[in-house]
Design a protein around this motif. Structure first.
Motif, PDB file in Angstrom:
ATOM      1  N   LEU A 293      -2.976   0.511  -3.704  1.00  0.00           N
ATOM      2  CA  LEU A 293      -2.078  -0.619  -3.910  1.00  0.00           C
ATOM      3  C   LEU A 293      -1.190  -0.408  -5.133  1.00  0.00           C
ATOM      4  CD1 LEU A 293      -4.274  -3.770  -3.238  1.00  0.00           C
ATOM      5  CD2 LEU A 293      -2.215  -3.101  -1.992  1.00  0.00           C
TER       6      LEU A 293
ATOM      7  N   ALA B  43      -7.856  -8.118  -2.708  1.00  0.00           N
ATOM      8  CA  ALA B  43      -7.629  -7.058  -1.731  1.00  0.00           C
ATOM      9  C   ALA B  43      -8.950  -6.660  -1.102  1.00  0.00           C
ATOM     10  CB  ALA B  43      -6.979  -5.847  -2.392  1.00  0.00           C
ATOM     11  N   THR B  44      -8.968  -6.552   0.206  1.00  0.00           N
ATOM     12  CA  THR B  44     -10.141  -6.046   0.926  1.00  0.00           C
ATOM     13  C   THR B  44      -9.866  -4.595   1.276  1.00  0.00           C
ATOM     14  OG1 THR B  44     -10.441  -8.261   1.859  1.00  0.00           O
ATOM     15  CG2 THR B  44     -11.718  -6.466   2.833  1.00  0.00           C
ATOM     16  N   VAL B  45     -10.670  -3.684   0.732  1.00  0.00           N
ATOM     17  CA  VAL B  45     -10.420  -2.257   0.891  1.00  0.00           C
ATOM     18  C   VAL B  45     -11.623  -1.611   1.565  1.00  0.00           C
ATOM     19  CG1 VAL B  45      -8.972  -2.291  -1.171  1.00  0.00           C
ATOM     20  CG2 VAL B  45     -11.346  -1.534  -1.349  1.00  0.00           C
TER      21      VAL B  45
ATOM     22  N   LEU C 272      -4.500  -5.885   8.652  1.00  0.00           N
ATOM     23  CA  LEU C 272      -4.241  -6.252   7.261  1.00  0.00           C
ATOM     24  C   LEU C 272      -4.139  -7.767   7.068  1.00  0.00           C
ATOM     25  CD1 LEU C 272      -3.598  -5.575   4.367  1.00  0.00           C
ATOM     26  CD2 LEU C 272      -1.292  -4.927   5.066  1.00  0.00           C
TER      27      LEU C 272
ATOM     28  N   LEU D   7      -6.581  -0.630   3.763  1.00  0.00           N
ATOM     29  CA  LEU D   7      -6.459  -2.033   3.354  1.00  0.00           C
ATOM     30  C   LEU D   7      -6.699  -2.933   4.556  1.00  0.00           C
ATOM     31  CD1 LEU D   7      -5.714  -3.578   0.750  1.00  0.00           C
ATOM     32  CD2 LEU D   7      -3.340  -3.538   1.506  1.00  0.00           C
TER      33      LEU D   7
ATOM     34  N   LEU E 202      -5.168  -8.877   2.123  1.00  0.00           N
ATOM     35  CA  LEU E 202      -4.382  -8.911   0.891  1.00  0.00           C
ATOM     36  C   LEU E 202      -3.828 -10.319   0.702  1.00  0.00           C
ATOM     37  CD1 LEU E 202      -3.234  -7.166  -1.445  1.00  0.00           C
ATOM     38  CD2 LEU E 202      -1.247  -6.722  -0.001  1.00  0.00           C
ATOM     39  N   GLU E 203      -4.134 -10.956  -0.457  1.00  0.00           N
ATOM     40  CA  GLU E 203      -3.678 -12.322  -0.712  1.00  0.00           C
ATOM     41  C   GLU E 203      -3.607 -12.572  -2.209  1.00  0.00           C
ATOM     42  OE1 GLU E 203      -4.851 -16.002   1.717  1.00  0.00           O
ATOM     43  OE2 GLU E 203      -6.039 -16.224  -0.107  1.00  0.00           O
TER      44      GLU E 203
ATOM     45  N   THR F  99      -4.985  -0.161  -8.668  1.00  0.00           N
ATOM     46  CA  THR F  99      -6.376   0.310  -8.611  1.00  0.00           C
ATOM     47  C   THR F  99      -6.463   1.726  -9.171  1.00  0.00           C
ATOM     48  OG1 THR F  99      -6.051   1.060  -6.322  1.00  0.00           O
ATOM     49  CG2 THR F  99      -6.962  -1.157  -6.639  1.00  0.00           C
TER      50      THR F  99
ATOM     51  N   LEU G  40       0.848  -1.190   0.000  1.00  0.00           N
ATOM     52  CA  LEU G  40       0.000   0.000   0.000  1.00  0.00           C
ATOM     53  C   LEU G  40       0.884   1.240   0.000  1.00  0.00           C
ATOM     54  CD1 LEU G  40      -3.039   0.918   0.268  1.00  0.00           C
ATOM     55  CD2 LEU G  40      -2.514   1.293   2.701  1.00  0.00           C
TER      56      LEU G  40
ATOM     57  N   VAL H 172      -4.979 -11.446  -7.493  1.00  0.00           N
ATOM     58  CA  VAL H 172      -4.739 -10.925  -6.146  1.00  0.00           C
ATOM     59  C   VAL H 172      -6.086 -10.450  -5.616  1.00  0.00           C
ATOM     60  CG1 VAL H 172      -3.672  -9.060  -4.814  1.00  0.00           C
ATOM     61  CG2 VAL H 172      -2.351 -10.271  -6.569  1.00  0.00           C
TER      62      VAL H 172
END
Length: 616
Positions: free
Chosen positions: A90, A126-128, A306, A112, A115-116, A104, A79, A124
């Motif tokens: 990101l 991402a939870t935002v 995170l 964030l 992230l995985e 993004t 990030l 990928v």
């Protein structure tokens, strides 16, 4: 400067001179590659490690402790938050530092919370979090492509994870019970965005996703459940709803799932009883377990940050156990177990100055609840006592190396660390024990720790200081206000003293839960500013200029009012966000705190000291 203090100054310098390992982030891939994140004088830096090869030189760019590697080990995803604000975007950076790809583009900055990368390298997740809510983004990775929202909800959701082939996504969700952090697990089809299944153990307890199977075609998920009130592993198939629970009723305490090697049917789990760790292996379909290792800490859990662990032991892709291990007197390192379970050091602990081990005790609080106190004793008669309270509150102090704790011992102070109610790994009732109490349970636990220390001659109010950061900073300020006859000083970092002012300016990822935990009718009782009339201790607050979790507005009125009433208070402001990084910054902060504590012992007020311009 006295000879004695010069010696303390030298020892502080030694404590923060050696870079050490902060975390290990394995790539989710079929070949083993690690991202090693180390603390260096100028901040956290990364290296790569592969079996049979020496560690790489430092990557040519700084990284955060939340950064991850893509499956092929060619890209670091991190990030970009402008220096620690935790609000940003990101970016994927090639490991040689020559290429940076915004992941993004066109999306407003966000926080964030997950992230995985998929095992096959295709995506990928991402939870935002932004002002509109909580969103799971699926980002194509071969090549990089336009992100797509596969889940979105205004109610709190964390830790989006992706199946081995990128076709399923799961996320811990709370829309079934808004405002209450007891998640269900929601699984989504990544192609259609349709919900495949939802697993909810309420009212018995929450369900959290740990990981999808890494085996191709296997869509099962390793879970952490709490049907018994304590963490236990389970494996669930969201397509068929088939589920296997690992109950182990003979094991007291928590059994926290860490990793899963589906081809060999083995689960790696952390057994925690009274705050002490054992690393165990379980097998699908079996009620037996084996002890992998004990006598240290093997994971450091987190909740709603995170990643679900600050660091954790894990399986290599071939199924060999990788023990990520630390103790109070030994920095983090990695041990591999070969096919004969013989330990081999893969990543050595940093060669720090000799450190002191700590003891642990379970101490009865006001209502009989047992809380854990870690204690380290310096050489010689202690000058005083430091009581440390961790942040979170859903974090925990484990048996792990801490240069600040060791520096306090070097300076001649006893050092105690309290796992108060709100801490994780002591069961659901303990973790949720602070809910709705307005700070009463936490204060009772602080008082219990002090009473236990006093029986050992270690809690003289004239030489005892409380310290903590984030929620620990809040608890530091609350404690010196509500227990005014127990402390000589409070050393608070990135703290909150006025919850109404702080919540209004927090980033959206934390604002929602704190609005629930500190509702309007409880703000006054929970805020240290309400207890200024009782305050007698000296107070130091160290706040980040761009902190969005605990913004400076949350302490400014407290500082102003204490000053107006002639209290002894000092405010420092550093350039950074919620978590000051870099050994140089940590050393500077430790010198500041040690100097203030020694001034108290000499009868010198903290407000006579100039505000710290070195951090500005």
């Amino acid at each position: 400067m006295s000879t004695e203090f010069a010696s303390v100054e030298d020892r502080i310098g030694q404590r923060f001179s050696m870079p050490y390992l902060l975390t290990v982030r394995p790539a989710t891939s079929r070949d083993e590659v690690l991202l090693l994140v180390e603390d260096h004088p100028d901040g956290s830096r990364g290296r790569l490690w592969r079996p049979g090869q020496p560690e790489s030189p430092l990557l040519p760019f700084p990284i955060s402790v939340g950064a991850i590697l893509t499956a092929d080990g060619r890209w670091v995803i991190d990030l970009d938050d402008g220096g620690g604000s935790e609000v940003g975007s990101l970016v994927a950076i090639s490991v040689d530092g020559t290429t940076a790809v915004p992941l993004t583009p066109g999306r407003a900055p966000y926080v964030l919370r997950g992230l995985e990368a998929s095992v096959d390298g295709s995506a990928v997740v991402a939870t935002v979090v932004d002002d509109e809510g909580f969103h799971v983004l699926l980002i194509p990775a071969q090549p990089w492509g336009e992100p797509r929202v596969v889940y979105s909800n205004p109610v709190e959701a964390w830790y989006g994870q992706v199946s081995a082939d990128g076709r399923l996504v799961c996320v811990d969700t709370t829309d079934h019970n808004p405002g209450v952090r007891r998640p269900a697990l929601t699984v989504i089809d990544a192609d259609t965005d349709e919900t495949v299944g939802v697993l909810n153990d309420l009212p018995a307890g929450p369900v959290r996703g740990v990981r999808f199977s890494a085996a191709a075609g296997d869509e099962r998920i390793l879970l952490s459940t709490e049907r018994s009130g304590f963490a236990r592993p389970a494996i669930w198939n969201p397509r068929t709803n088939a589920r296997e629970d690992f109950a182990f009723p003979e094991l007291a305490g928590e059994l926290v799932p860490l990793d899963w090697h589906a081809p060999s049917r083995r689960v790696l789990a952390l057994h925690v009883e009274d705050g002490l760790h054992r690393l165990l292996e379980l097998t699908e379909g079996s009620a037996e377990y084996s002890i992998v290792m004990e006598g240290a800490s093997f994971a450091n859990p987190d909740v709603a940050d995170l990643h679900p662990f600050q660091w954790s032991s894990y399986y290599a892709p071939d199924g060999h156990v990788r023990v990520v291990r630390s103790r109070w007197d030994e920095p983090l390192h990695v041990i591999g177990l070969d096919s004969n379970d013989a330990p081999v050091t893969l990543v050595a602990p940093a060669a720090v100055a000799r450190a002191t081990p700590f003891g642990s005790a379970m101490v009865g609080s006001a209502d009989g609840t047992k809380v854990q106190v870690w204690l380290g004793i310096p050489d010689g008669e202690p000058l005083g006592t430091i009581l440390a309270v961790h942040g979170g509150p859903n974090l925990v102090t484990v048996d792990a190396y801490d240069p600040s704790a060791q520096a306090w011992l070097d300076a001649g102070f006893a050092y105690a660390a309290l796992n108060y109610r709100g801490s994780v790994t002591f069961g659901q009732r303990f973790r949720e024990g602070f809910w709705g109490s307005g700070g009463d349970r936490e204060i009772e636990d602080v008082a219990a720790a002090l009473d236990w220390l006093a029986k050992r001659g270690l809690a003289d109010p004239d030489t005892t200081f409380i310290t903590g950061a984030s929620f620990g900073g809040h608890l530091t300020l609350l404690s010196v206000g509500r227990l005014p006859d127990r402390f000589a000083g409070g050393l608070a970092q990135v703290a909150v003293a006025d919850w109404s002012a702080a919540i209004a300016e927090m980033n959206p990822a934390v604002r929602s839960v704190w609005t629930t935990w500190v509702p309007p009718e409880m703000v006054e009782r929970y805020s240290a500013i309400s207890y200024i009339d009782h305050l007698t201790a000296s107070v130091w607050i160290n706040q980040g200029a761009i902190d969005t979790r605990t913004p400076i507005v949350g302490v400014q009125s407290f500082v102003d009012e204490v000053r107006q009433r002639g209290g002894d208070i000092l405010l420092d402001v550093f350039e950074g966000g919620h978590e000051p990084t870099g050994l140089a910054m940590l050393e500077h902060t430790q010198r500041r705190m040690t100097d203030l504590a020694l001034r108290t012992l000499s009868g010198v007020a903290w407000s006579d000291v100039e505000p710290d311009a070195a951090q500005r």
